[in-house]
Design an enzyme around this catalytic site. Sequence first.
Site, PDB file in Angstrom:
ATOM      1  N   HIS A   1      34.978   1.744  23.547  1.00 21.87           N
ATOM      2  CA  HIS A   1      34.267   0.831  23.111  1.00 21.87           C
ATOM      3  C   HIS A   1      32.956   1.224  22.484  1.00 21.87           C
ATOM      4  O   HIS A   1      32.314   2.101  22.709  1.00 21.87           O
ATOM      5  CB  HIS A   1      33.738   0.037  24.605  1.00 21.87           C
ATOM      6  CG  HIS A   1      32.882  -1.071  24.352  1.00 21.87           C
ATOM      7  ND1 HIS A   1      31.954  -1.307  24.914  1.00 21.87           N
ATOM      8  CD2 HIS A   1      33.266  -2.268  23.565  1.00 21.87           C
ATOM      9  CE1 HIS A   1      31.329  -2.351  24.499  1.00 21.87           C
ATOM     10  NE2 HIS A   1      31.991  -3.008  23.980  1.00 21.87           N
ATOM     11  N   SER A   2      32.643   0.492  21.249  1.00 20.58           N
ATOM     12  CA  SER A   2      31.736   0.694  20.377  1.00 20.58           C
ATOM     13  C   SER A   2      31.434   2.084  20.084  1.00 20.58           C
ATOM     14  O   SER A   2      32.398   2.738  19.546  1.00 20.58           O
ATOM     15  CB  SER A   2      30.395   0.238  21.290  1.00 20.58           C
ATOM     16  OG  SER A   2      29.286   0.251  20.637  1.00 20.58           O
ATOM     17  N   LEU A   3      30.181   2.698  20.305  1.00 15.17           N
ATOM     18  CA  LEU A   3      29.928   4.119  20.085  1.00 15.17           C
ATOM     19  C   LEU A   3      31.104   5.107  20.320  1.00 15.17           C
ATOM     20  O   LEU A   3      31.543   6.101  20.006  1.00 15.17           O
ATOM     21  CB  LEU A   3      28.718   4.432  20.091  1.00 15.17           C
ATOM     22  CG  LEU A   3      28.117   6.059  19.957  1.00 15.17           C
ATOM     23  CD1 LEU A   3      27.950   6.250  18.389  1.00 15.17           C
ATOM     24  CD2 LEU A   3      26.929   6.342  20.447  1.00 15.17           C
TER      25      LEU A   3
ATOM     26  N   SER B   1      34.364   4.560  20.645  1.00 13.61           N
ATOM     27  CA  SER B   1      35.199   4.569  19.903  1.00 13.61           C
ATOM     28  C   SER B   1      35.233   5.541  18.469  1.00 13.61           C
ATOM     29  O   SER B   1      36.190   6.304  18.157  1.00 13.61           O
ATOM     30  CB  SER B   1      35.604   3.323  19.191  1.00 13.61           C
ATOM     31  OG  SER B   1      34.603   2.633  18.636  1.00 13.61           O
TER      32      SER B   1
END
Length: 683
Positions: free
Chosen positions: A347-349, A351
């Site tokens: 999720h977010s960073l 990924s």
Amino acid sequence: HPRLPRCGSIMSAPEQQQAQPPPEPGEPDPAHGYEPVAPHWFYCKVTDGRERWVPFSAQDSERLEEAQGSGRDKEDLVVPTSGGRYDVHLKKRQRVAVYWEEEVSEVRRCTWFYKGDKDNKYIPYSETFSEELEEAYMIAVTLDEWKKKLESPSREIIILHNPKLMVHYHPVATSDDWGSTPTEQGRPRTVKRGVENIAAEIPNGEPLQIDHLVFVVHGIGPACDIRFRSIVQCVNDFRNVSLSMLQAHFKKAQEQQQIGRVEFLPVNWHSSLHSTGVDVDLERITLPSINRLRHFINDTILDVFFYNSSTYCQTIVDTVASEMNRLYQLFLQRNPLFKGGVSIAGHSLGSLILFDLLTNQKAAPEDEHSEEGSRATSSNRGIEEVKEILKKLDLSEYCDVFEKEKMDRQALFLCTENNLKEMGIPLGPRMKILHYISSKTEMQVCLLHSLYSAKSHPVSANYPQLNYKPTIFFAFGSPIGMFLTVRGVKRINPNYSLPTCKGFFNIFHPFDPVAYRIEPMIVPDLEFEPMLLPHHKGRKRMHLELKEGLTRMSVDLKNNLLGSLRVAWQSFTRAPLPAVEGASTEAEGEAEAGAEKQPETKAEEPPAAVKEETSLINVGRLNGGNRIDYVLQEKPIESFNEYLFALQGHLCYWESEDTVLLVLKEIYQTQGITLDQPLPGSQ
């Protein structure tokens, strides 16, 4: 009408008789025989200092009861519960998390309960006192003698009036110097026997068979959603949604026992990064004003800067890779029969960290028998490639030095100036080689070995290897596209795929401010929409269908409305009559012009058939030739104000049925298992 005693009063015998409800018809007379109570096991969950007793699933409770009855009290029996994610140490009565750090919970074998003061939830009595209550109840039923009084360990009174009315009196503090004797003073609380009488929500058990394992890596900060919950709680939600989606959409496969479930395990890296002492250093230099906001920034946004600093970047990638390898080994130890694949989600960073790890994995040779031979040939091929590069740069005289150091193409691209100096390469050739490395690094995503292009920063991160080949990589609300662009990657080669992972899905909410697309970096010359994620109930959300219909009417409506507003405003400011008439005719003219323009605007919108064809666009090998970008359908309320729901859009994935269903669909597709009914609009 039964009357409850007021504070400080004691129930008289007639009142006690009044309080007895008449026996319900069809109920067996308790005098006919005593039946022992059926116990159910609970654990105590503490959130924000408040205790809550949560029941185990029926199958976990049965397993605990079986272990309890096995008579092996001397040794500490350990019973796996909650799908193997928690162990219960029976002798210590403790519930311990297996895969992550968590406070140990108290476990209780529960038979008797009383209603709590604060939230009317039932609380179990201690096991020893429950046994006393059960004994008194048994005697009362057998002899049919009621009005039994018992004193609880905290010197409170419990009265068993009859099988249906049992009351616990909470003592009231009195100012008596001699101390009050325990009486049935105070507000009475209801007492219940057996879990079936307290309307507890006993969770459904999970299928024992695990078909696939998914590691989930969180983004910036310790909180993962709008309610500031941890990655563990958010992944619990994701797992629960997946269990209900399996029941709803894979019923056939479940009935035929083809599938069990998918296990999702959280990977936490934030705590190890912030335990390096950096928080104390930050505290010293943080300004005292707008305290909360600054702490929020220190906790969250700074993770992005940490990841872009060579010092902490290494800590982050090491933590994520080692944690995923540790969890994988632990999972295999505990599930020796597991034969399924492993996927990863970020999720977010999170990924972006996974993407960088995956781009730097070394693809192992496919044929294990000829592993050594193929390794030798690949390294020879690599050395030949380096010779070709040196030839191109007019540096053939250094070929022997590179061959002696067993320098293949990948090793060359990891070289820093110091490495080349140690090899004895003079300054001029060194500069030529470094310039070649930096220009190639900017052009090709597969040669991303450092977080900065080599030209702008000489330090590269050393990316650890994972102990497995992931089946699919899922990115939720991901900034990968933006980071690649900032690093100087203008285009991803359509033939490029992640070395050890064949699947890649980039899933985002339309209002997520952190999410960026990937496909336009592979096919830059073509404008096309991302794939619309099918709604889990099998159709486009109704408001989206309405929205499309309303868009066609909006131009006309807008112009009419503007016209009538202008008329109203001018009449309100007492404009002369001709002006009003002029304004209205002008407004009508504009509205007509708008209506005439409308077919043009409509023509720009591609017809449905064209939209369907967008899934057939060739977006390269990154997801095995399939589409990569998937957009969620916003909810009706979200479409009112895109800005208001931007933050929620970034944190919505954990409870999104549509996201979970896509993840399950793609995972089970690799095993040849499909949804009961294909969803419209899916590939």
